[in-house]
Design a protein around this motif. Structure first.
Motif, mmCIF file in Angstrom:
data_model
loop_
_atom_site.group_PDB
_atom_site.id
_atom_site.type_symbol
_atom_site.label_atom_id
_atom_site.label_comp_id
_atom_site.label_asym_id
_atom_site.label_seq_id
_atom_site.Cartn_x
_atom_site.Cartn_y
_atom_site.Cartn_z
ATOM 1 N N LEU A 1 0.821 -1.246 -0.049
ATOM 2 C CA LEU A 1 -0.180 -0.072 -0.028
ATOM 3 C C LEU A 1 0.769 1.463 -0.048
ATOM 4 O O LEU A 1 1.928 1.165 0.755
ATOM 5 C CB LEU A 1 -1.146 -0.061 1.250
ATOM 6 N N GLU A 2 0.432 2.407 -0.876
ATOM 7 C CA GLU A 2 1.298 3.643 -0.765
ATOM 8 C C GLU A 2 0.165 4.539 -0.502
ATOM 9 O O GLU A 2 -0.892 4.708 -0.856
ATOM 10 C CB GLU A 2 1.731 3.752 -2.267
ATOM 11 N N ASP A 3 0.534 5.826 0.157
ATOM 12 C CA ASP A 3 -0.349 6.869 0.342
ATOM 13 C C ASP A 3 -0.177 7.868 -0.886
ATOM 14 O O ASP A 3 0.743 7.372 -1.707
ATOM 15 C CB ASP A 3 -0.117 7.648 1.615
ATOM 16 N N LYS A 4 -0.371 8.947 -0.811
ATOM 17 C CA LYS A 4 -0.569 9.654 -1.978
ATOM 18 C C LYS A 4 0.945 10.194 -2.094
ATOM 19 O O LYS A 4 1.603 10.268 -3.225
ATOM 20 C CB LYS A 4 -1.140 10.976 -1.937
ATOM 21 N N ALA A 5 1.854 10.586 -1.186
ATOM 22 C CA ALA A 5 2.997 11.067 -1.145
ATOM 23 C C ALA A 5 3.789 9.791 -1.710
ATOM 24 O O ALA A 5 4.742 10.146 -2.869
ATOM 25 C CB ALA A 5 3.513 11.341 0.258
ATOM 26 N N ALA A 6 3.807 8.759 -1.406
ATOM 27 C CA ALA A 6 4.654 7.568 -1.677
ATOM 28 C C ALA A 6 4.328 7.260 -3.387
ATOM 29 O O ALA A 6 5.404 7.153 -4.084
ATOM 30 C CB ALA A 6 4.504 6.306 -0.857
#
Length: 163
Positions: free
Chosen positions: A83-88
């Motif tokens: 999983l990634e958030d927006k920044a990643a």
């Protein structure tokens, strides 16, 4: 003259008026669902354009475009469960040539109010750091939310498909 003292001509005129009134009353019942269906079709087209714009931005490594078309709360799930958030997510593609190609097929879009669900098959050729390539053949579910008049990606989850 008819029995009740109304002329045949007057009777026909009243009957036509009543028929016209009934049709006029029925028109909103038919027009409202039709207008709603057309509006949803227009929104589904706008979501399809957003899906394509995301594909193009990922292929180009366009970080500014990726930032603009994703929600701050983005959760981006890969087919390997990472999983990634927006920044990643943005950082993983910004200014990079991560993909040689990305092809989307088997599109399905459903709009529910200010939320849309987009599904497709994602076939890509990935550029690896060592100069080699790998391929991806996955099924993708995207959740889009209308924000400030624009469709933005809120969530994405991928699942592997047989090769």
């Amino acid at each position: 003259m008819l029995k009740n003292g109304i002329s045949t001509k007057a009777f026909r005129a009243r009957r036509a008026l009543l028929a016209g009134s009934a049709a006029a009353l029925a028109l909103p019942a038919v027009a409202a669902p039709l207008a709603s269906a057309l509006a949803q079709q227009d929104e589904a087209g706008a979501v399809a354009k957003a899906v394509e714009a995301l594909r193009a931005a990922m292929l180009a490594g366009d970080g500014a475009a990726l930032k603009a078309m994703t929600m701050e709360e983005l959760t981006y799930g890969h087919s390997n469960s990472r999983l990634e958030d927006k920044a990643a997510f943005v950082a993983s593609l910004d200014g990079k040539n991560a993909f040689k190609s990305i092809d989307l097929s088997d599109h399905a879009i459903q709009v529910v109010g200010d939320t849309a669900i987009a599904r497709h098959t994602f076939d890509a050729v990935n550029n690896l750091p060592d100069g080699k390539t790998s391929t991806a053949h996955i099924k993708v579910l995207q959740v889009w939310k209308k924000d400030g008049g624009a469709w933005k990606l809120l969530a994405r989850q991928a699942a592997p498909l047989p090769a």
